[in-house]
Design an enzyme around this catalytic site. Structure first.
Site, PDB file in Angstrom:
ATOM      1  N   GLY A 157       8.574  -0.101  14.795  1.00  0.00           N
ATOM      2  CA  GLY A 157       7.420  -0.774  15.010  1.00  0.00           C
ATOM      3  C   GLY A 157       7.355  -2.086  14.384  1.00  0.00           C
ATOM      4  O   GLY A 157       8.501  -2.699  14.157  1.00  0.00           O
ATOM      5  N   TYR A 196      -1.752  -6.457   1.913  1.00  0.00           N
ATOM      6  CA  TYR A 196      -1.135  -7.525   2.692  1.00  0.00           C
ATOM      7  C   TYR A 196      -1.976  -8.707   3.052  1.00  0.00           C
ATOM      8  O   TYR A 196      -1.533  -9.707   3.615  1.00  0.00           O
ATOM      9  CB  TYR A 196      -0.428  -7.023   3.856  1.00  0.00           C
ATOM     10  CG  TYR A 196       0.587  -5.810   3.696  1.00  0.00           C
ATOM     11  CD1 TYR A 196       1.192  -5.628   2.614  1.00  0.00           C
ATOM     12  CD2 TYR A 196       1.028  -5.144   4.926  1.00  0.00           C
ATOM     13  CE1 TYR A 196       2.215  -4.437   2.676  1.00  0.00           C
ATOM     14  CE2 TYR A 196       2.108  -4.255   4.851  1.00  0.00           C
ATOM     15  CZ  TYR A 196       2.475  -3.565   3.392  1.00  0.00           C
ATOM     16  OH  TYR A 196       3.352  -2.800   3.530  1.00  0.00           O
ATOM     17  N   LYS A 244      -2.355   2.180   4.510  1.00  0.00           N
ATOM     18  CA  LYS A 244      -1.994   2.625   3.062  1.00  0.00           C
ATOM     19  C   LYS A 244      -3.263   2.789   2.251  1.00  0.00           C
ATOM     20  O   LYS A 244      -3.799   1.600   2.160  1.00  0.00           O
ATOM     21  CB  LYS A 244      -0.695   2.065   2.651  1.00  0.00           C
ATOM     22  CG  LYS A 244       0.473   2.084   3.585  1.00  0.00           C
ATOM     23  CD  LYS A 244       1.395   1.126   3.097  1.00  0.00           C
ATOM     24  CE  LYS A 244       2.635   0.935   4.318  1.00  0.00           C
ATOM     25  NZ  LYS A 244       2.222  -0.223   5.272  1.00  0.00           N
ATOM     26  N   GLY A 291       6.477  -4.658  11.407  1.00  0.00           N
ATOM     27  CA  GLY A 291       5.787  -4.934  10.016  1.00  0.00           C
ATOM     28  C   GLY A 291       4.942  -5.992   9.889  1.00  0.00           C
ATOM     29  O   GLY A 291       5.119  -6.994  10.505  1.00  0.00           O
ATOM     30  N   HIS A 321       0.146   4.447  -0.588  1.00  0.00           N
ATOM     31  CA  HIS A 321       1.088   3.284  -0.727  1.00  0.00           C
ATOM     32  C   HIS A 321       2.244   3.595  -1.800  1.00  0.00           C
ATOM     33  O   HIS A 321       3.340   3.116  -1.812  1.00  0.00           O
ATOM     34  CB  HIS A 321       0.416   2.147  -0.991  1.00  0.00           C
ATOM     35  CG  HIS A 321       1.254   0.797  -0.539  1.00  0.00           C
ATOM     36  ND1 HIS A 321       0.438  -0.235   0.030  1.00  0.00           N
ATOM     37  CD2 HIS A 321       2.398   0.620  -0.575  1.00  0.00           C
ATOM     38  CE1 HIS A 321       1.408  -1.006   0.300  1.00  0.00           C
ATOM     39  NE2 HIS A 321       2.620  -0.768   0.236  1.00  0.00           N
ATOM     40  N   GLY A 366       1.772  16.612  16.075  1.00  0.00           N
ATOM     41  CA  GLY A 366       1.929  16.601  17.431  1.00  0.00           C
ATOM     42  C   GLY A 366       2.084  15.438  18.195  1.00  0.00           C
ATOM     43  O   GLY A 366       2.405  15.218  19.299  1.00  0.00           O
ATOM     44  N   PRO A 396       6.301   5.677  17.566  1.00  0.00           N
ATOM     45  CA  PRO A 396       7.410   4.942  17.904  1.00  0.00           C
ATOM     46  C   PRO A 396       8.425   4.806  16.806  1.00  0.00           C
ATOM     47  O   PRO A 396       7.856   4.501  15.539  1.00  0.00           O
ATOM     48  CB  PRO A 396       6.645   3.570  18.305  1.00  0.00           C
ATOM     49  CG  PRO A 396       5.116   3.998  18.788  1.00  0.00           C
ATOM     50  CD  PRO A 396       5.004   5.144  17.829  1.00  0.00           C
ATOM     51  N   ASP A 407       2.550  -1.736  11.334  1.00  0.00           N
ATOM     52  CA  ASP A 407       2.456  -1.172   9.978  1.00  0.00           C
ATOM     53  C   ASP A 407       1.690  -2.080   9.300  1.00  0.00           C
ATOM     54  O   ASP A 407       1.976  -2.955   9.087  1.00  0.00           O
ATOM     55  CB  ASP A 407       3.919  -0.906   9.576  1.00  0.00           C
ATOM     56  CG  ASP A 407       3.960  -0.297   7.934  1.00  0.00           C
ATOM     57  OD1 ASP A 407       3.510   0.780   7.817  1.00  0.00           O
ATOM     58  OD2 ASP A 407       4.068  -1.082   7.158  1.00  0.00           O
TER      59      ASP A 407
END
Length: 429
Positions: free
Chosen positions: A52, A84, A113, A54, A147, A45, A49, A79
């Site tokens: 986004g 990362y 992730k 990254g 991921h 629900g 967006p 994200d």
């Protein structure tokens, strides 16, 4: 469905002070997009967006400037991922922006992730999410993704993980991972869950499981005009699963290991078809590539550490997308060549020698490695024994059947003679 962008406020000045000045001028000259902006409706629900920001490849030292530029431009989806190596710094900047009253948590959409080394152990799935929540200084994630659909034993000393650390993919294991993800939704730690880097066959196998409790809300994959993934998009559209594209601009800044994955990579933003559309609309090639995705119902997460590009990737794209004609969109569709700029990401998770891209992506035709000489001899010997045994069995059954038929014919012939008594010789010639 696309919000109208405002003109840019300033050109970029050289150096970090100039970048900060750009952010400050932008924040004063141009208000952020009116919420919620262009969004995709999820199973939960929530409205996600469609554009986004990254964070793969954003160095820790660039996080603060990049995120402040993104917030000033109007981005609200970020994200993220533990691999990362910048989630803690992102949490610090987002926390500071909230403390400064620039943004509130309910207006943010945070995606992270679970890595392959943690995805196949229920305890590690929860522990990794808890660590992400602490790093981001939040009580929940708006979206949590698997991921990769692969498993890796924890403690791998390098990337790609050595073969002995690879556990690979199996439908049963992915279903077990998904059960762990479903529990996180039930606990309120993740508002929605999904998968990254999964092909249509593997996704369909997961969706067919009879005990599925929470359906995937989002699938995130490498997707652009050179890799349109029509079959995956069709399946997701049928099951109301949103699709997010990464590497939408061709990932020109990808690390060297990804350049070496194939002999030659085309340059998406220099493609004549892309440039023709850009020239006709007086737009950048980046805005055309991102606008194509928006018009095809795909979310995008472009990344840049340069504030003016952060701004244009959002605002110029929103101005360009509605102006793309159907013929221009079709010309961009026709560029599909099933090319992946980040194929090395898949090849790094091969769990057998000699695995090819299609097998790693979605259980395509297997390309097994040539076995060693001893293995070849052993298998040939085993097959020879099997063939000889089966042949002997068939011959024995055939002989037995033939003998049975002979006996049956003799018995039936004797019974027939008993029904007809012998005739006396006739006296009449």
């Amino acid at each position: 469905p696309f919000a109208a962008g405002m003109p840019g406020a300033s050109r970029r000045m050289r150096g970090a002070p100039g970048s900060l000045l750009f952010v400050a001028v932008l924040a004063r000259a141009e208000p952020p997009l009116a919420p919620p902006g262009p969004t995709l409706l999820l199973h939960s629900g929530a409205e996600m967006p469609q554009i986004g920001f990254g964070t793969w490849g954003v160095h820790k030292r660039d996080v603060d400037t990049s995120l402040r530029a993104a917030i000033a431009a109007g981005y609200r989806l970020f994200d993220l991922a533990p691999v990362y190596n910048n989630e803690k710094e992102i949490g610090q900047t987002l926390g500071a922006l909230q403390a400064e009253g620039v943004v509130v948590r309910k207006d943010l959409f945070l995606t992270s992730k679970v890595p392959p080394a943690d995805a196949c152990d229920p305890g590690l799935v929860r522990a990794k999410l808890d660590q992400t929540l602490r790093d981001l200084r939040t009580e929940y994630l708006d979206l949590y993704l698997v991921h990769w659909p692969f498993c890796v034993r924890p403690g791998a000393p390098s990337w790609p993980p050595p073969l002995e650390y690879q556990r690979g993919y199996s439908p049963a294991q992915l279903r077990d991972t998904w059960r762990s993800m479903e529990l996180l939704v039930q606990e309120g730690k993740a508002r929605a869950i999904g998968l990254a880097n999964i092909g249509p066959n593997r996704l369909a196998a997961l969706l067919r499981t009879s005990d599925l409790v929470v359906a995937p809300s989002v699938v995130q994959v490498e997707l652009h005009p050179y890799n349109t993934l029509a079959s995956l998009r069709a399946l997701c559209a049928d099951r109301r699963i949103a699709v997010t594209a990464y590497a939408s601009l061709g990932s020109a800044a990808r690390p060297a290991k990804y350049h070496a994955a194939l002999d030659a990579h085309p340059v998406l933003l220099s493609d004549p078809a892309v440039l023709t559309v850009a020239s006709a609309l007086r737009a950048s090639a980046s805005a055309v590539a991102l606008g194509w995705a928006l018009r095809r119902g795909i979310a995008v997460i472009p990344k840049s550490i340069h504030p003016e590009r952060v701004h244009s990737n959002l605002r110029e794209t929103l101005r360009t997308a509605p102006r793309l004609s159907e013929s221009q969109l079709s010309n961009l569709d026709a560029l599909d060549r099933r090319h992946r700029f980040l194929a090395a990401g898949f090849l790094g998770y091969a769990w057998r020698e000699g695995m090819k891209m299609e097998e790693l992506w979605d259980d395509g035709p297997a390309q097994p490695a040539t076995p060693s000489a001893p293995a070849t001899v052993a298998w040939r010997g085993a097959w020879l024994v099997i063939v000889v045994a089966v042949t002997a069995l068939c011959i024995a059954r055939a002989c037995a059947q033939r003998q049975s038929d002979r006996v049956a014919r003799r018995l039936s012939f004797g019974a027939a003679l008993d029904r007809f008594p012998p005739r006396r010789p006739s006296l009449v010639a």
